[in-house]
Design a protein around this motif. Sequence first.
Motif, PDB file in Angstrom:
ATOM      1  N   LYS A  41       1.002  -1.171   0.051  1.00  0.00           N
ATOM      2  CA  LYS A  41      -0.343  -0.395   0.327  1.00  0.00           C
ATOM      3  C   LYS A  41       0.785   0.946   0.505  1.00  0.00           C
ATOM      4  N   THR A  42       0.160   1.928  -0.214  1.00  0.00           N
ATOM      5  CA  THR A  42       0.803   3.534  -0.020  1.00  0.00           C
ATOM      6  C   THR A  42       0.273   4.605   0.164  1.00  0.00           C
TER       7      THR A  42
ATOM      8  N   THR B 145       4.752  15.542   2.441  1.00  0.00           N
ATOM      9  CA  THR B 145       3.600  15.001   3.665  1.00  0.00           C
ATOM     10  C   THR B 145       3.982  13.575   3.523  1.00  0.00           C
ATOM     11  N   LYS B 146       3.260  13.028   1.647  1.00  0.00           N
ATOM     12  CA  LYS B 146       3.009  11.848   1.071  1.00  0.00           C
ATOM     13  C   LYS B 146       3.845  10.801   1.070  1.00  0.00           C
TER      14      LYS B 146
ATOM     15  N   ASP C 229       0.352   1.647   9.342  1.00  0.00           N
ATOM     16  CA  ASP C 229      -0.699   0.852   8.097  1.00  0.00           C
ATOM     17  C   ASP C 229      -2.582   1.354   9.029  1.00  0.00           C
ATOM     18  N   GLY C 230      -2.773   1.505   7.286  1.00  0.00           N
ATOM     19  CA  GLY C 230      -4.134   2.253   8.468  1.00  0.00           C
ATOM     20  C   GLY C 230      -4.303   1.356   9.626  1.00  0.00           C
ATOM     21  N   VAL C 231      -5.530   2.729   9.828  1.00  0.00           N
ATOM     22  CA  VAL C 231      -6.427   2.521  11.375  1.00  0.00           C
ATOM     23  C   VAL C 231      -8.183   0.999  10.254  1.00  0.00           C
ATOM     24  N   SER C 232      -8.317   0.861   8.937  1.00  0.00           N
ATOM     25  CA  SER C 232      -8.692   0.309   7.561  1.00  0.00           C
ATOM     26  C   SER C 232      -8.992  -0.360   6.460  1.00  0.00           C
TER      27      SER C 232
END
Length: 412
Positions: A31-32, A46-47, A60-63
């Motif tokens: 993922k990015t 920032t990205k 990682d993401g929360v979802s």
Amino acid sequence: MRNKKLLSSFLTITLALSSVTSLGVVVSEAKTSTDFTDLNDLDEATKKKFDALISAGIFDGVSDGTFGLKEEMNRAQFAKVAALIFGLKVDASITTSSFSDVQSDSYALPYIEALKSAGITTGTTSTTFNPTGNVTKEQLAAFLVRGLGMENEAQQSQGTSDKTVSDWAKGYVALALEKKLLAAGSDGSFGGKTPALREQLASGAFESKKLVEIKQPLEVSGAEFMSGNKLELTLTAQIDLASIDLSKITINSVPLDSNLDSFDLSEDKKTIIIKLHNGFQLDSTKTPVIVVNGLKTLFGNELKNDNKVPIPVKITEPPYNPKPETPVEQPNKPEPEAPVEQPNEPNPETPVEQPNEPKPEEPVEQPSDPKPETPVEQPNEPKPEEPVEQPSDPKPETPVEQPNNSNEGILN
């Protein structure tokens, strides 16, 4: 029965995925920042920071589609992130915590113990850690400064005069602001007692990791020629895939060819596997000199080897130049396997019949030549057995009468 079927299906899928993983096949791409909707509006710089943290496996993401930029992070979650940022030794076999409020089955147990062993935290009290509690901004500043080994500097600092910061944390906050690990709010105050958001934690984690890298050797630590025309370069840090340029890698002063050679980056991003093209030439009689330029870490630091110290090279199997499977046919020259038949010359196995000459088995009859058994009669020549009568010669037995020369025999 239905539960058994579900369990069977789950085991089948698990085994299939395990088999794919063991074969080195990537099931899905990493993922990015573009995969998270709440990161789409960030500026490119920032990205890039979030991409580095995601790629390094720190965040990682929360979802699936949400990073949770504005969400808070509890102390147990931060313990895991901090251990990864500072590269702490984590003992996964630990089952008992130093803190009474950390359960033995908690995923965070080994990370919390790693932070305590490194001196990054002592807990909220001598016996409690408060794993579900929020991480305040001033606590975050203290954790990051301690993780970077700047405890003494923080203690000697005059500290910030910001009234939103607790007295015990003033030196940590001042140093965190100086090193640009964290930033003050839009109103100029730090807000030390407010909970830290994942956005602030990610920013602090990126800058801290960048400083941690600088303290370590950033270089190509080794190279090895392996079977399959491969060259593996081992690195001391995780590198940015976008920084790899084969034309900036030279072997004996000859750059690699980006059009002919190819490469892969290992899963841990610390090994470049280069596939050299067929026909690549390498003088195996001496140790190759390899120079690598242009590589950068995920956190923007440059990998650079000392020019006076060559990269250690090992040749397990030198590159090969495969022979062509089909021999090259020389124009106007016969192939060595098949003799060329010369025109106008007989095949040695089959005798060539000469025109106008008899076969050796059947003698040829010569015309106009008599057979030796039958003599040829010569015309006008008498046979030797029969003498030829001479004409007009009288026979010797009968005398010829002479007229008027005698009276003998005359009758009266």
